[in-house]
Every structure is written in structure tokens, then in C-alpha cells.
Scaffold this motif. Sequence first.
Motif, short mmCIF file in Angstrom:
data_model
loop_
_atom_site.label_atom_id
_atom_site.label_comp_id
_atom_site.label_asym_id
_atom_site.label_seq_id
_atom_site.Cartn_x
_atom_site.Cartn_y
_atom_site.Cartn_z
N VAL A 451 37.46 76.43 6.70
CA VAL A 451 38.41 77.57 7.46
C VAL A 451 39.82 77.18 6.85
CG1 VAL A 451 39.17 79.35 8.58
CG2 VAL A 451 36.63 78.99 8.25
N TRP A 500 39.56 93.02 9.13
CA TRP A 500 40.03 92.31 10.11
C TRP A 500 40.32 93.22 12.14
CZ3 TRP A 500 39.98 88.01 13.42
CH2 TRP A 500 40.73 87.66 13.76
N LEU A 520 36.10 84.55 9.64
CA LEU A 520 36.90 83.34 9.13
C LEU A 520 36.27 82.87 8.06
CD1 LEU A 520 38.92 81.90 12.18
CD2 LEU A 520 39.44 83.99 10.41
N ILE A 565 44.34 84.27 8.51
CA ILE A 565 43.80 82.82 9.00
C ILE A 565 44.40 82.17 10.56
CG2 ILE A 565 43.18 80.36 8.86
CD1 ILE A 565 42.18 81.59 6.07
#
Length: 581
Positions: A451, A500, A520, A565
Amino acid sequence: MNLFSEVKDLVLTQLEALAEEGLLPGGLDMQNVTVEPPRDASHGDMATNAAMVLAKPAGKKPREIAEALAARLLADPRVEAADVAGPGFLNLRLTAATWQAEVAQILTHGITYGRSGLGAGKRINVEYVSANPTGPMHVGHTRGAVFGDALASLLDYAGYEVTREYYINDGGGQVDTLARSVYLRYLEAHGQEVSFPDGTYPGDYLIAVGETLKDRVGEAYIDQPEEVWLEEIRSFATEEMMALIREDLAALGVKMDNFYSEKSLYGTGQIEKALADLKEKGLIYQGVLEPPKGKTPEDWEPREQTLFRSTAHGDDVDRPVMKSDGAWTYFAPDIAYHYDKVSRGYDALIDVFGADHGGYVKRMKAAVAALSGGRVPLDVKLIQLVKLFKDGAEFKMSKRAGTFVTLRDVVDQVGPDVTRFVMLTRKNDAPLDFDFDKVLEQSKDNPVFYVQYAHARVCSVLRKAAEQGGDISDAALSRADLSGLADPAELKLARTLAEWPRLVEIAARGNEPHRIAFYLYDLASDFHALWNRGNDNPALRFVQDGDPAGTSAKIALPRAVAVVISAGLGILGVTPLEEMR
């Protein structure tokens, strides 16, 4: 800013229109109608169960409802296809322009994209860590601290007003044991030879505490009976341990809003007040409990005690709150503490307990239900154990603590960001293996690296694009012509981004911050896949050499990835890196 909610609203609107036309009866309960990603991505972008759940109350076949609903949904410019599958599921495919517009939305709203009004400002208390103030925090506390802190951030992001609270267990006999242990270190600081009886705390962390006590009181407690120094050293030692615990929490990036002392409940009438409230409700009585199930202990005998009728609120047995000798049980101050929480006006309570507190859950839920009249829900999250591994073997010892691995041992070796992310790579009630070697690997198998690397890659792309002289601000990118983002890999990434806001609400409803870490990782996977495709297909590269306008359109997508993110890592308490070495 939730495309799934918008499409659900569209579905509900069209169902109401069908009712107005007489194709459906009026007054149908739409509560169980959902719009979510289909289990098989090849079936479309979204699926609704509307026809399935409404068929029986509407007195119609599911396919009949689904076909009528599909015809109306196709009139919306966002819907490219609406296909009835099986007995009546309706699969929807949205236009590429819809997904492209979602990328622009992310760039317009920044890290507030996905913030939800789900909580509607309701006040919620999240109590976590709450370690006994008898030593430094161990790795089990670490997982609870990370989980509780991430959960609090998630709920805040979802629109709740959150209080982070630490309950200091300083009212029980373990703090007397701490005081006696510190006294031994105090004698040691004066040059005396000491030994630690069984049940005391021999960890090296108390050496400095003994030295500090010597500096503060000199020889005042040497050769003095316990009644002279116990209470004062108890208070002093608790303060010293809480200072150590606060340092440990700070090293992990955890900051509490409130520290609540169990000791403050004793001798202040707080316990009596809470039990009086329950007594007024007919829930406190004198009685004799049945012997424990299974083999009865040899020292067990029937004794009349003061009991809380917890079975009236879902518990298996009634629970003692006062012993036959008049002393409070451990449960009594816990009732008083939760009575105080309820009195402070919270709309919901969350307790984060260690796995060894599983037997405490029902009685605590019963107490809160009784105290609040069922108004305030209590959710208890149990944190399962963490096993540490290093060099292929289980890692158990800590010189500083004497018997366990401390929070600082972990953070000092891998850093707070890695510690926090890894602690959320399993659901809280599942055991977790923490391998010091693997969590520092730079590979796809290490979710922290994977990530962070995605975010760092985006930053490198933006730096390269800036060298072309174009405007790479979010405002400029949100206005770019994104119609060129039409490759299946680009649209797949855009779809994942659009999930999201929905994911945030699902995670918040279930009090499940691990879902953020999982999401993520999936988002990073889609991003890296698109990056790799660009290695083979120049048209998919984010920076289009000699084409600033084309670059603006292409880098809008990875910039949106970085925004999400960054928001997700913010909830987890992890810093998004701009470059990795």
C-alpha cells in the motif's frame, strides 16, 4: 459522494414510480432493498435484490418486477445496461463516463471524499487499552490499542462524535502488589539485597521507579511497616506507570481524550449510586447462586450475596456485586463506571477487551442495558492473541519487562506505521501472527509495503509530470478531459475507488476497521496492475511524453488513488509515504 447510495436512491425512486403506475402495490417496505457489487464482477458493476425481496409482498413474480424496473433504470444516463439474471436479480452496468466523473469527484473533494453522515453527530465512547498500571504495555495491548484507535478514527470519519477513553484499573489488589514491588526496588536503590516473592513484579522497568522514589523520599520508608508507605507508594507507582504507558501510547501514535480512574469510584458514593439505580428497577437482591457448572470446587459453599439480576437482560446467570463479607466484587466498580458513561449522555458505547474477557461480555451488556433502559447499546470487541515470530521461530522474551514482549520492543524494531497496519490485517477476533522479518519485506506479500509503495509510486508520477510544466493541482486535474480513461484496467481502478464511501459505512456499521486495511490492499493491487500494463502499453502510461494535456487526464486517476489511500491510512493512523528507499 456515494455512488452506490445514489444508484440505490435511483432504484427506490423508480420502484415508487412503478407503484404510482399501479404495477406495484403502494406502501411496500423497501428497507431490505440493496444495491451492491455483484459477487461475480463479470455480471456487471452493481446488482440489486429489489425484485427478490418485493415479490412476495407485491404478489408478483420476481422477474416481472425486475424487467419493469430495468426498463425504467435504462432511462437514466448513468445506466448502460440492466440485465435480469436467474430468478430475478437485476445486474447493472454503468457508463464509462460515470466512473470518469467519480474520479473528478475524488479530486474535487480530496480526503473528505468518502466522509459520511452515517453517525449524524451521535456521541460514542470508545474505551480501549485500559491496561493495568503495573508495567509497560505488552504486544497484546498493542493490538487492542491499534484496533481501538483506528475504530475511533473510522467512526469520526463516518460522522460520529467520538471520545477515546482509557479506564485505569487502579482500584484492585494488583496495584498493592505494584507498590510492594516498587518498595523492593526502592530498597535496592539504597544498596540492599532484595528478592521478589512469587506474585510480585520483577521487571527491570521498576528499577528507575525505585531510584526516583529514593530521590523523592530519601530514607523515609526504610525499615518502616507497610501501613506507613503502602498507600503513598501505591499512588506514586501508579502515576509513574501511567507516565510510562502514555509514552508507549505516544510511540504508537495513540492519544486519548480521557483517562478515567477506577479508584475514583471508591469512597465517593459512585458505586452505591449505580447499584441504587438498579435496585430501584428491581434488579438488585439478596440470594444464593447455584454452584459452578461442571466439577464443583472443594471450597465452594452456598453463601447469601448481593446479586444483580443480569438474566433479566440476556445474561446466563445472575452476578454478584457484593461479597458475603461486604466487599465489592470486581463487577461492582465496572457497573459504576458504565453508569457514569451512560450518565454522560453517550448514544453508544464500545469496549475493547482482551480475549480473556470473553466471559465478561454478557454481564457487561446486561448492566448497560439495565442502566440505560435499553437506550444505549454496548458493543464489546474482543482482541485475540498476537504471536510474534523472528528468524522463523516464535519470539517471546523481553529483557526490559522480564516476562513478555513490550509495545516498545515491537515499535522500536519495525516502527509505528508497520506495527499499526499489520495489527489490522486480521479481524479483531482472529489470532494474528506478527513476523518481524516478513513485515519488513518489500513484496506484494507484505500489505504495508504494498500500500505504501502504491502511494509513493503516485508521488513519483506526479513529480515527473510536474517536470513537463503542466498544472498538476487537484483542481486542474478534476477539470481535465477524462474521457480517455476507457481501458478496462483504468475503469476497474475507478470502480474500486468508487467503492470507498460504501466501504467506510460498512466498516463503521460493523465497528470493523480491518476492512479499511483490506480495501487499501485491493486498491493498491488494482493500481499496481495498471502500472504494470503501462510497461507493455505506452498508451496506458500515466505520463505521456510530449503531451501535457494527455498527461493531465492520465495522472488524474493515480492522483485519485493517492487521495483515497491517504484518507484510508489516516484512519489507520499510518503515514502515507511520498518515496521509499
